[in-house]
Motif scaffolding. Sequence first.
Motif, PDB file in Angstrom:
ATOM      1  N   HIS A   9      47.496  49.268 -23.431  1.00 24.25           N
ATOM      2  CA  HIS A   9      47.658  49.325 -21.973  1.00 24.25           C
ATOM      3  C   HIS A   9      46.282  49.429 -21.313  1.00 24.25           C
ATOM      4  O   HIS A   9      45.390  50.073 -21.856  1.00 24.25           O
ATOM      5  CB  HIS A   9      48.494  50.547 -21.561  1.00 24.25           C
ATOM      6  CG  HIS A   9      49.947  50.422 -21.914  1.00 24.25           C
ATOM      7  ND1 HIS A   9      50.395  50.503 -23.199  1.00 24.25           N
ATOM      8  CD2 HIS A   9      51.040  50.207 -21.151  1.00 24.25           C
ATOM      9  CE1 HIS A   9      51.717  50.351 -23.211  1.00 24.25           C
ATOM     10  NE2 HIS A   9      52.125  50.169 -21.987  1.00 24.25           N
ATOM     11  N   ASN A  11      45.838  50.955 -18.390  1.00 17.74           N
ATOM     12  CA  ASN A  11      45.776  52.249 -17.703  1.00 17.74           C
ATOM     13  C   ASN A  11      46.184  53.350 -18.678  1.00 17.74           C
ATOM     14  O   ASN A  11      47.061  53.144 -19.516  1.00 17.74           O
ATOM     15  CB  ASN A  11      46.731  52.263 -16.508  1.00 17.74           C
ATOM     16  CG  ASN A  11      46.430  51.151 -15.518  1.00 17.74           C
ATOM     17  OD1 ASN A  11      45.301  51.045 -15.042  1.00 17.74           O
ATOM     18  ND2 ASN A  11      47.412  50.325 -15.229  1.00 17.74           N
ATOM     19  N   ILE A  95      46.811  55.449  -0.914  1.00 17.35           N
ATOM     20  CA  ILE A  95      46.683  54.026  -1.267  1.00 17.35           C
ATOM     21  C   ILE A  95      45.498  53.398  -0.534  1.00 17.35           C
ATOM     22  O   ILE A  95      44.712  52.655  -1.130  1.00 17.35           O
ATOM     23  CB  ILE A  95      47.997  53.277  -0.962  1.00 17.35           C
ATOM     24  CG1 ILE A  95      49.087  53.780  -1.913  1.00 17.35           C
ATOM     25  CG2 ILE A  95      47.822  51.764  -1.092  1.00 17.35           C
ATOM     26  CD1 ILE A  95      50.489  53.392  -1.518  1.00 17.35           C
ATOM     27  N   SER A 120      49.653  56.821 -11.272  1.00 16.69           N
ATOM     28  CA  SER A 120      50.467  55.631 -11.526  1.00 16.69           C
ATOM     29  C   SER A 120      50.590  54.788 -10.253  1.00 16.69           C
ATOM     30  O   SER A 120      50.464  53.554 -10.282  1.00 16.69           O
ATOM     31  CB  SER A 120      51.848  56.063 -12.030  1.00 16.69           C
ATOM     32  OG  SER A 120      52.690  54.965 -12.163  1.00 16.69           O
ATOM     33  N   LEU A 121      50.810  55.463  -9.117  1.00 17.95           N
ATOM     34  CA  LEU A 121      50.907  54.753  -7.835  1.00 17.95           C
ATOM     35  C   LEU A 121      49.612  53.999  -7.557  1.00 17.95           C
ATOM     36  O   LEU A 121      49.624  52.813  -7.199  1.00 17.95           O
ATOM     37  CB  LEU A 121      51.195  55.757  -6.715  1.00 17.95           C
ATOM     38  CG  LEU A 121      51.317  55.177  -5.310  1.00 17.95           C
ATOM     39  CD1 LEU A 121      52.606  54.373  -5.159  1.00 17.95           C
ATOM     40  CD2 LEU A 121      51.291  56.291  -4.253  1.00 17.95           C
ATOM     41  N   SER A 123      47.477  52.918  -9.636  1.00 16.14           N
ATOM     42  CA  SER A 123      47.307  51.789 -10.570  1.00 16.14           C
ATOM     43  C   SER A 123      48.094  50.558 -10.128  1.00 16.14           C
ATOM     44  O   SER A 123      47.761  49.438 -10.510  1.00 16.14           O
ATOM     45  CB  SER A 123      47.704  52.203 -11.989  1.00 16.14           C
ATOM     46  OG  SER A 123      49.113  52.311 -12.110  1.00 16.14           O
ATOM     47  N   ASP A 124      49.127  50.759  -9.304  1.00 15.73           N
ATOM     48  CA  ASP A 124      49.894  49.608  -8.792  1.00 15.73           C
ATOM     49  C   ASP A 124      49.128  48.851  -7.703  1.00 15.73           C
ATOM     50  O   ASP A 124      49.499  47.737  -7.349  1.00 15.73           O
ATOM     51  CB  ASP A 124      51.234  50.079  -8.185  1.00 15.73           C
ATOM     52  CG  ASP A 124      52.205  50.567  -9.245  1.00 15.73           C
ATOM     53  OD1 ASP A 124      52.022  50.196 -10.422  1.00 15.73           O
ATOM     54  OD2 ASP A 124      53.126  51.324  -8.895  1.00 15.73           O
ATOM     55  N   PHE A 125      48.104  49.493  -7.139  1.00 14.13           N
ATOM     56  CA  PHE A 125      47.427  48.890  -5.990  1.00 14.13           C
ATOM     57  C   PHE A 125      45.981  48.482  -6.282  1.00 14.13           C
ATOM     58  O   PHE A 125      45.314  47.941  -5.410  1.00 14.13           O
ATOM     59  CB  PHE A 125      47.456  49.856  -4.794  1.00 14.13           C
ATOM     60  CG  PHE A 125      48.829  49.956  -4.165  1.00 14.13           C
ATOM     61  CD1 PHE A 125      49.189  49.110  -3.110  1.00 14.13           C
ATOM     62  CD2 PHE A 125      49.769  50.842  -4.653  1.00 14.13           C
ATOM     63  CE1 PHE A 125      50.454  49.176  -2.559  1.00 14.13           C
ATOM     64  CE2 PHE A 125      51.044  50.920  -4.094  1.00 14.13           C
ATOM     65  CZ  PHE A 125      51.396  50.083  -3.046  1.00 14.13           C
ATOM     66  N   ASN A 127      43.057  46.788  -9.257  1.00 13.23           N
ATOM     67  CA  ASN A 127      43.006  45.944 -10.460  1.00 13.23           C
ATOM     68  C   ASN A 127      42.248  46.577 -11.608  1.00 13.23           C
ATOM     69  O   ASN A 127      42.426  46.187 -12.757  1.00 13.23           O
ATOM     70  CB  ASN A 127      42.359  44.585 -10.114  1.00 13.23           C
ATOM     71  CG  ASN A 127      43.295  43.771  -9.229  1.00 13.23           C
ATOM     72  OD1 ASN A 127      44.493  43.673  -9.503  1.00 13.23           O
ATOM     73  ND2 ASN A 127      42.758  43.207  -8.152  1.00 13.23           N
TER      74      ASN A 127
END
Length: 315
Positions: A9, A11, A95, A120-121, A123-125, A127
């Motif tokens: 992974h 992350n 964010i 985790s949040l 990491s969604d936003f 790269n």
Amino acid sequence: MTETATLSHQNIITTKDLSVNDIETILDTSDSFKEISTRAIKKVPTLRGRTIINLFFEPSTRTRTSFEIAGKRLSADVINISGAGSSIVKGESLIDTAKNLEAMSPDILVVRHNCSGAPSLISDFVNCPVINAGDGMHEHPTQSLLDLLTIREHKGTFKGLKIAIVGDITHSRVARSNIQAMQTMGMKVKVVAPPTLIPVEIEKMGVDVCYDLGQGIKDADVIMILRIQLERQNQGLLSSLREYSNYFCLTAKHLANVSDDTLIIHPGPVNRGIEISLDVLQGSRSLILNQVTNGVAVRMALFYLLLGESDANSN
Ligand code: CP
């Protein structure tokens, strides 16, 4: 090191994502980096030109400092941002904070936050890779990796080892990360605490449960004592710290009934005399400062494995 191994992974958010191969790769790489911290000049050019941002919204001594030292020993540029010193206090969202930091081209974001799920949040936003440096009551994966490195150094293997994790399991992100990672590596995990400090249905995680300290540790190869999280004890889960200490403080009297080879670990910070007595803390079986030393090596290994060797080294 000629060819960088890779992890499954990009992350490091939860130990659930780490396979046996991932954990062995991280621990082997950590082993190879430990020597750098023993040199007079503790620096190699491996990550020259790379930028690491440590974004800490909660207090930390060990984790923040060791991430910073790890980056600097690999010659990366390391920027530290605290929640209180950021524009979060002016109302900027998490964010937006992450997106604005990403606009400055960091290679890794290291995030500690009091809310479970914040890394985790983020990491969604973004790269770039995100490393969870502890999120609320959720997880602390790099603590688990340094705990595993410390155990492996002293026991040589994980398969079949028994660990008793003692204390505030309910609030412990260290316990959650370690239960998963230690089971992945073949260890048998028991949690030991008063019933109010054990999450309901924890048996579903595959652990044994014991409410008595003496019984819980008697066959343990490793005893992990957890901090009573004083800042999270406003829910009436303990009648008093003194009562907790009477029943669950690890003392020399308890160690008289376990094997001489039993190891004592604690993620820190320690509440002396509440969860662990001074003589046990400073005794020969205590590996608490070894864990801190290993924290630097594990975080160097993660930076290296996530970023690879810097191209700058060939210039
Ligand atoms: N073990 C640990 O996370 O310690 P700090 O809170 O000091 O980083």
